[in-house]
Design a protein around this motif. Structure first.
Motif, mmCIF file in Angstrom:
data_model
loop_
_atom_site.group_PDB
_atom_site.id
_atom_site.type_symbol
_atom_site.label_atom_id
_atom_site.label_comp_id
_atom_site.label_asym_id
_atom_site.label_seq_id
_atom_site.Cartn_x
_atom_site.Cartn_y
_atom_site.Cartn_z
ATOM 1 N N UNK A 218 -62.986 58.078 -8.384
ATOM 2 C CA UNK A 218 -64.313 58.675 -8.246
ATOM 3 C C UNK A 218 -64.246 59.653 -7.077
ATOM 4 N N UNK A 219 -64.748 60.866 -7.284
ATOM 5 C CA UNK A 219 -64.779 61.862 -6.221
ATOM 6 C C UNK A 219 -66.213 62.171 -5.848
ATOM 7 N N UNK A 220 -66.556 61.967 -4.574
ATOM 8 C CA UNK A 220 -67.894 62.309 -4.110
ATOM 9 C C UNK A 220 -68.036 63.838 -4.073
ATOM 10 N N UNK A 221 -69.241 64.317 -4.415
ATOM 11 C CA UNK A 221 -69.451 65.754 -4.548
ATOM 12 C C UNK A 221 -70.485 66.324 -3.580
ATOM 13 N N UNK A 222 -71.366 65.478 -3.055
ATOM 14 C CA UNK A 222 -72.467 65.976 -2.241
ATOM 15 C C UNK A 222 -72.161 65.836 -0.749
ATOM 16 N N UNK A 223 -72.237 66.954 -0.032
ATOM 17 C CA UNK A 223 -72.026 66.954 1.419
ATOM 18 C C UNK A 223 -73.391 66.868 2.103
ATOM 19 N N UNK A 224 -73.652 65.724 2.753
ATOM 20 C CA UNK A 224 -74.956 65.518 3.380
ATOM 21 C C UNK A 224 -74.982 66.016 4.819
ATOM 22 N N UNK B 78 -71.552 74.568 4.123
ATOM 23 C CA UNK B 78 -71.254 73.937 2.837
ATOM 24 C C UNK B 78 -70.170 74.705 2.097
ATOM 25 N N UNK B 79 -70.304 76.027 2.080
ATOM 26 C CA UNK B 79 -69.320 76.851 1.373
ATOM 27 C C UNK B 79 -67.967 76.783 2.074
ATOM 28 N N UNK B 80 -67.972 76.802 3.406
ATOM 29 C CA UNK B 80 -66.721 76.709 4.158
ATOM 30 C C UNK B 80 -66.015 75.394 3.863
ATOM 31 N N UNK B 81 -66.767 74.299 3.902
ATOM 32 C CA UNK B 81 -66.210 72.978 3.592
ATOM 33 C C UNK B 81 -65.592 72.995 2.190
ATOM 34 N N UNK B 82 -66.339 73.508 1.230
ATOM 35 C CA UNK B 82 -65.870 73.523 -0.164
ATOM 36 C C UNK B 82 -64.622 74.380 -0.323
ATOM 37 N N UNK C 239 -60.306 68.991 9.466
ATOM 38 C CA UNK C 239 -60.871 67.994 10.387
ATOM 39 C C UNK C 239 -61.581 68.681 11.544
ATOM 40 N N UNK C 240 -60.997 69.757 12.081
ATOM 41 C CA UNK C 240 -61.618 70.452 13.217
ATOM 42 C C UNK C 240 -62.966 71.056 12.817
ATOM 43 N N UNK C 241 -63.040 71.644 11.629
ATOM 44 C CA UNK C 241 -64.286 72.273 11.173
ATOM 45 C C UNK C 241 -65.370 71.228 10.934
ATOM 46 N N UNK C 242 -64.998 70.105 10.349
ATOM 47 C CA UNK C 242 -65.990 69.097 9.955
ATOM 48 C C UNK C 242 -66.397 68.167 11.097
ATOM 49 N N UNK C 243 -65.972 68.459 12.323
ATOM 50 C CA UNK C 243 -66.515 67.713 13.472
ATOM 51 C C UNK C 243 -67.894 68.257 13.864
ATOM 52 N N UNK C 244 -68.268 69.413 13.325
ATOM 53 C CA UNK C 244 -69.547 70.049 13.678
ATOM 54 C C UNK C 244 -70.648 69.570 12.743
ATOM 55 N N UNK C 245 -71.797 69.251 13.308
ATOM 56 C CA UNK C 245 -72.957 68.888 12.494
ATOM 57 C C UNK C 245 -73.827 70.100 12.178
ATOM 58 N N UNK C 246 -73.809 71.119 13.067
ATOM 59 C CA UNK C 246 -74.681 72.273 12.877
ATOM 60 C C UNK C 246 -73.922 73.566 12.645
#
Length: 599
Positions: free
Chosen positions: A287-293, A302-306, A559-566
């Motif tokens: 199962x692959x989760x698709x929604x980034x909360x 969102x686009x950068x993460x994707x 990992x470095x990019x996704x440490x940011x919440x904003x």
């Protein structure tokens, strides 16, 4: 669990995960084996807790059996334990479901914590001293000099054999481990255990030996833990994976949760492509989760993460539909770039003085020193977190704390605020002449934060659990994971030190060739053979011969990019400072020229 209404709780869970079909599928699936890809910010922890609640209320766990929940890092294990203790009673809508009752139904730990528990009960069958494993001093089996200096008769050749097997674990050399395992454990039993020492790796290896030599003990654990859940699965090393293969019998339902793109510990033994291997080995439904909360209200992030993930899925030709526009500014030199970092932090603080900002770097060096100089000249109150896993100050601090703690609890093993204060004072005394070193002062701060949180927020743990928590944290050199709770608003850290943590804003300076990536990661393998330069940007030309290095560095970048919440800010210079101190022309990192990233 008879006091709970299963259908009502299922409705509550469905409402809590409204609209996320993948999460609900993972929670309510009756598949015997599941492997779940859950990227950062996609609701993994929330889903885990709901999955546990569903198992408990749907009658899938017979009394008095337990769910076994394991994870790679100490901090993650106890975070999960804390979240389960706080959120599960609310989800079950029962104030009667206390932390004590949770412990009756779930065993949550990291791999070493679980093995300590087993060896404390049955380790005497291998060596009588293993029953006192909490007070045996662990030593680093990669350090030949430390082992030979113990004064216990361990010759250089014997210490080297222990060190070589440690290296084989890091290098995922299964055949070597199998060939030398018996000799390795024999030396630990002959020299170390009689003198109250044990190697870090042998805690797992002795448990594997115990299960092999006494299959009835393994059968007991297979029955006692009929359901196994694993978090951070992508970081599992070869001996921890061997342990899992023992614990997941032919009849054991299992759920493995992880994200292959967050596998950044390959250099210390995380097994490559493990999620695909496990899927095939255990016959798991995926199962692959698709929604980034985390970025649900931030389209650009969102686009950068994707798009980073799409580059990982198909490095040769990623299926990009929209470019992610990133915030990049290029400076003439490192001093100008460092000044911008300082001023940007000031600007963010002026808008909201409660936000947390992390400046994350690929590694230490002269370029990073320019940022430190700018901070100190500009009176920026920052926390120094530039730890690497090979940093001798970082290693030795944990080692000394471990020695002091194991000696300390021999006299009084009650984990109280007063007793922990005495322990901390002993450590402070040990380092009072070195507190002018930033790394030492910051580690003392992290130790104090950890000990305070242990008594204030982990009050529900038993005394034994608290001892194991401390031992595991020090053995795993995991104090850096406490950076999330530092009161200072500015953190200067390595990307590896920031794994599992998050802040409001992240600044990624030094996005330059030979810096991020650095020579040892991707640039050395590429070395101008697989790139070209366009408008000052290094353009990576993908080639299968550098796929391994590319994917590993892409994981660090993700990992470095996704440490940011904003938001995340990228900065680069046209000149970098080499290790020799010479300034040299450079180019913007190839990571900012990936398909789908627009500057």
């Amino acid at each position: 669990m008879s006091e709970h209404n299963p259908s009502k709780i299922q409705d509550t869970i469905a409402q809590a995960h409204s609209g996320d079909n993948e999460q609900l599928k993972a929670i309510f699936s009756d598949a015997k084996r599941l492997i779940v890809e859950a990227p950062a910010g996609y609701g993994k922890t929330k889903t885990m807790i709901s999955k546990i609640a569903y198992i408990l209320t749907a009658g899938k766990l017979p009394h008095p059996k337990k769910i076994l929940a394991l994870t790679f890092s100490v901090n993650a294990a106890y975070k999960i334990k804390k979240d389960v203790s706080e959120q599960l009673p609310m989800l079950l809508e029962s104030g009667k479901f206390s932390p004590a009752r949770i412990n009756e139904r779930i065993f949550i730990s990291n791999y070493h914590g679980f093995c300590r528990h087993v060896l404390k009960l049955y380790g005497y069958l291998i060596h009588e001293n293993l029953k006192n494993i909490d007070t045996i001093r662990p030593i680093d089996d990669s350090d030949i000099q430390t082992m030979t200096n113990l004064g216990i008769g361990l010759a250089y050749e014997d210490a080297k054999e222990l060190s070589d097997l440690c290296d084989a674990i890091k290098d995922v050399k299964g055949k070597y481990i199998n060939d030398y395992l018996v000799s390795y454990l024999t030396k630990v039993k002959s020299y170390l255990l009689p003198n109250d020492y044990i190697t870090y790796n042998s805690i797992i290896l002795f448990t594997l030996q115990l299960f092999n030599d006494y299959p009835e003990i393994l059968r007991f654990y297979n029955r006692y833990f009929p359901i196994v859940i694993v978090d951070e699965f992508q970081d599992t090393n070869i001996i921890s994976y061997a342990l899992l293969k023992c614990l997941v019998s032919d009849h054991t339902p299992a759920v493995f949760i992880g994200d292959q793109l967050q596998r950044i510990y390959g250099f210390i033994g995380a097994v490559p492509n493990l999620m695909q291997r496990a899927k095939e080995k255990f016959g798991m439904e995926e199962i692959k989760f698709k929604e980034n909360y985390r970025f649900k209200d931030n389209r650009r992030m969102l686009i950068l993460d994707k798009n980073i993930r799409l580059n990982a899925e198909n490095p040769h030709e990623p299926d990009i539909s929209n470019n992610a526009v990133v915030d990049l500014e290029i400076f003439e030199g490192q001093e100008e770039e460092a000044e911008w970092v300082r001023k940007k932090i000031r600007d963010i603080a002026e808008q909201d003085n409660n936000v947390k900002v992390a400046v994350l770097v690929r590694g230490r060096g002269r370029n990073v020193q320019k940022i430190i100089d700018s901070f100190e000249n500009g009176n920026v109150d920052y926390f120094y977190g530039l730890y690497t896993d090979e940093d001798m100050h970082y290693i030795n601090f944990h080692r000394e704390c471990l020695n002091i703690f194991t000696s300390h609890i021999k006299g009084n093993d009650r984990i109280t605020k007063l007793n922990l204060k005495r322990f901390y004072h002993q450590v402070w005394q040990k380092y009072k002449l070195e507190q002018n070193l930033p790394v030492v002062q910051s580690l003392l701060d992290l130790l104090k934060i950890f000990l305070n949180r242990l008594t204030d927020q982990y009050y529900f743990l038993t005394n034994e659990d608290k001892i194991i928590f401390i031992l595991d944290t020090l053995e795993n050199r995991a104090l850096k994971q406490q950076m999330e709770y530092v009161e200072k608003n500015v953190i200067l850290s390595t990307v590896h030190g920031a794994k599992g943590l998050e802040w409001d804003y992240v600044i990624l300076p030094d996005m330059e060739q030979y810096v991020f990536p650095n020579y040892l990661s991707l640039c050395g393998a590429c070395n101008f053979k697989y790139n070209n330069i366009r408008n000052g940007f290094c353009q990576l030309i993908y080639d299968s011969r550098i796929e391994k290095q590319f994917l590993e560095e892409l994981s660090v970048f993700y990992v470095s990019v996704t440490r940011a919440k904003k938001n995340v800010y990228f900065r680069s210079s046209r000149k970098r400072i080499q290790y020799s101190g010479v300034e040299k022309d450079t180019y913007v990192s190839c990571l900012l020229s990936l398909p789908g990233i627009e500057t």
